[in-house]
Motif scaffolding. Structure first.
Motif, PDB file in Angstrom:
ATOM      1  N   ASP A   1       0.799  -1.224   0.000  1.00  0.00           N
ATOM      2  CA  ASP A   1       0.000   0.000   0.000  1.00  0.00           C
ATOM      3  C   ASP A   1       0.831   1.275   0.000  1.00  0.00           C
ATOM      4  OD1 ASP A   1      -2.293  -1.497  -0.053  1.00  0.00           O
ATOM      5  OD2 ASP A   1      -2.694  -1.308   2.092  1.00  0.00           O
ATOM      6  N   LYS A   2       2.054   1.210   0.468  1.00  0.00           N
ATOM      7  CA  LYS A   2       2.842   2.438   0.525  1.00  0.00           C
ATOM      8  C   LYS A   2       3.586   2.715  -0.779  1.00  0.00           C
ATOM      9  CE  LYS A   2       7.353   1.839   2.514  1.00  0.00           C
ATOM     10  NZ  LYS A   2       8.217   2.064   3.619  1.00  0.00           N
ATOM     11  N   TYR A   3       3.598   1.768  -1.705  1.00  0.00           N
ATOM     12  CA  TYR A   3       4.281   1.934  -2.980  1.00  0.00           C
ATOM     13  C   TYR A   3       3.286   2.268  -4.087  1.00  0.00           C
ATOM     14  CZ  TYR A   3       8.155  -0.463  -0.618  1.00  0.00           C
ATOM     15  OH  TYR A   3       9.134  -0.833   0.246  1.00  0.00           O
TER      16      TYR A   3
ATOM     17  N   PRO B   1       6.469   6.733  -3.022  1.00  0.00           N
ATOM     18  CA  PRO B   1       6.178   8.152  -3.241  1.00  0.00           C
ATOM     19  C   PRO B   1       6.547   9.046  -2.062  1.00  0.00           C
ATOM     20  CG  PRO B   1       4.137   6.897  -3.033  1.00  0.00           C
ATOM     21  CD  PRO B   1       5.260   5.908  -3.015  1.00  0.00           C
ATOM     22  N   SER B   2       6.884   8.467  -0.923  1.00  0.00           N
ATOM     23  CA  SER B   2       7.349   9.292   0.190  1.00  0.00           C
ATOM     24  C   SER B   2       8.818   9.689   0.006  1.00  0.00           C
ATOM     25  CB  SER B   2       7.162   8.566   1.526  1.00  0.00           C
ATOM     26  OG  SER B   2       8.080   7.497   1.660  1.00  0.00           O
ATOM     27  N   ILE B   3       9.490   9.043  -0.960  1.00  0.00           N
ATOM     28  CA  ILE B   3      10.897   9.338  -1.234  1.00  0.00           C
ATOM     29  C   ILE B   3      11.080  10.011  -2.592  1.00  0.00           C
ATOM     30  CG2 ILE B   3      13.197   8.319  -1.542  1.00  0.00           C
ATOM     31  CD1 ILE B   3      12.279   6.097   0.395  1.00  0.00           C
ATOM     32  N   ILE B   4      10.371   9.529  -3.611  1.00  0.00           N
ATOM     33  CA  ILE B   4      10.446  10.106  -4.954  1.00  0.00           C
ATOM     34  C   ILE B   4       9.028  10.223  -5.497  1.00  0.00           C
ATOM     35  CG2 ILE B   4      10.833   7.873  -6.095  1.00  0.00           C
ATOM     36  CD1 ILE B   4      12.708   9.439  -8.071  1.00  0.00           C
ATOM     37  N   SER B   5       8.704  11.386  -6.035  1.00  0.00           N
ATOM     38  CA  SER B   5       7.343  11.626  -6.507  1.00  0.00           C
ATOM     39  C   SER B   5       7.162  11.170  -7.954  1.00  0.00           C
ATOM     40  CB  SER B   5       7.009  13.114  -6.402  1.00  0.00           C
ATOM     41  OG  SER B   5       7.755  13.847  -7.365  1.00  0.00           O
ATOM     42  N   TYR B   6       5.909  10.973  -8.326  1.00  0.00           N
ATOM     43  CA  TYR B   6       5.601  10.652  -9.720  1.00  0.00           C
ATOM     44  C   TYR B   6       6.069  11.790 -10.629  1.00  0.00           C
ATOM     45  CZ  TYR B   6       3.100   9.277 -13.911  1.00  0.00           C
ATOM     46  OH  TYR B   6       2.793   8.926 -15.194  1.00  0.00           O
ATOM     47  N   LYS B   7       5.895  13.018 -10.196  1.00  0.00           N
ATOM     48  CA  LYS B   7       6.351  14.159 -11.000  1.00  0.00           C
ATOM     49  C   LYS B   7       7.858  14.080 -11.255  1.00  0.00           C
ATOM     50  CE  LYS B   7       6.416  19.049 -11.460  1.00  0.00           C
ATOM     51  NZ  LYS B   7       6.177  20.348 -11.164  1.00  0.00           N
ATOM     52  N   GLU B   8       8.624  13.709 -10.245  1.00  0.00           N
ATOM     53  CA  GLU B   8      10.068  13.557 -10.436  1.00  0.00           C
ATOM     54  C   GLU B   8      10.373  12.438 -11.439  1.00  0.00           C
ATOM     55  OE1 GLU B   8      12.324  14.648  -6.388  1.00  0.00           O
ATOM     56  OE2 GLU B   8      10.653  13.233  -6.114  1.00  0.00           O
TER      57      GLU B   8
END
Length: 175
Positions: free
Chosen positions: A4-6, A66-73
């Motif tokens: 769930d966190k990924y 997404p807590s480390i690297i965002s989809y936008k990145e």
């Protein structure tokens, strides 16, 4: 591995060998798999996809935190690996199985991808329009094992291919 966190992202930018390494090196990336998506043939083989008869394109599926690297990145990294003005393949690889596509799996991803594409189109970086497609993700079929982490298993061939295809030169000149 997926929980769930990924989240996941799917990008097509020509040869999938060349799309694994740039993402694989980033913090927050859990896995990057080479595979096929966007077509109708279930469980296609590499040979079938290369024949241009399946509708699939070579792509990578990225599982990320997404807590480390965002989809936008991730989208920004994606742009810097491709020629977003070429809809008919990427570099030496031609045809629909090498077309550039951002496959979104949520409305939020679609909005981020569309906004990023518009921003790039308006930036003046390229003389031609940005033609990369943004399409809803469908099933992703993992490629054969010998394609996975090709840059690590066959580094000499991988590096020669990146140079010879024109990808390295384009990236240096445009990004």
């Amino acid at each position: 591995m997926f929980n769930d966190k990924y989240d996941s992202a799917i990008f097509a930018g020509g040869c999938f060998w060349c799309m694994v390494h740039p993402f694989d090196q980033e913090p927050g990336i859990i896995s990057v798999k080479a595979g096929y998506t966007g077509g109708l043939t279930p469980n296609p083989t590499y040979e079938q996809v290369c024949s241009e008869s399946t509708g699939h394109t070579e792509a990578v599926e990225i599982i990320f935190d997404p807590s480390i690297i965002s989809y936008k990145e991730l989208v920004e990294i994606y742009w810097r690996q491709t020629d977003p003005t070429d809809a008919f393949g990427q570099f030496a690889d031609r045809g629909s199985s090498y077309r550039p596509v951002i496959f979104y799996n949520s409305e939020e991803q679609r909005e981020i991808a569309e906004a990023s594409k518009e921003e790039l189109n308006n930036s003046g970086r390229f003389d031609r329009p940005i033609v990369t497609h943004i399409e809803q993700a469908g099933p992703f079929y993992e490629a054969e094992p010998y394609h996975q982490n090709y840059y690590q298993k066959n580094s000499l061939h991988y590096n020669l291919y990146r140079q010879g295809s024109g990808r390295v030169k384009f990236i240096k000149e445009n990004w």
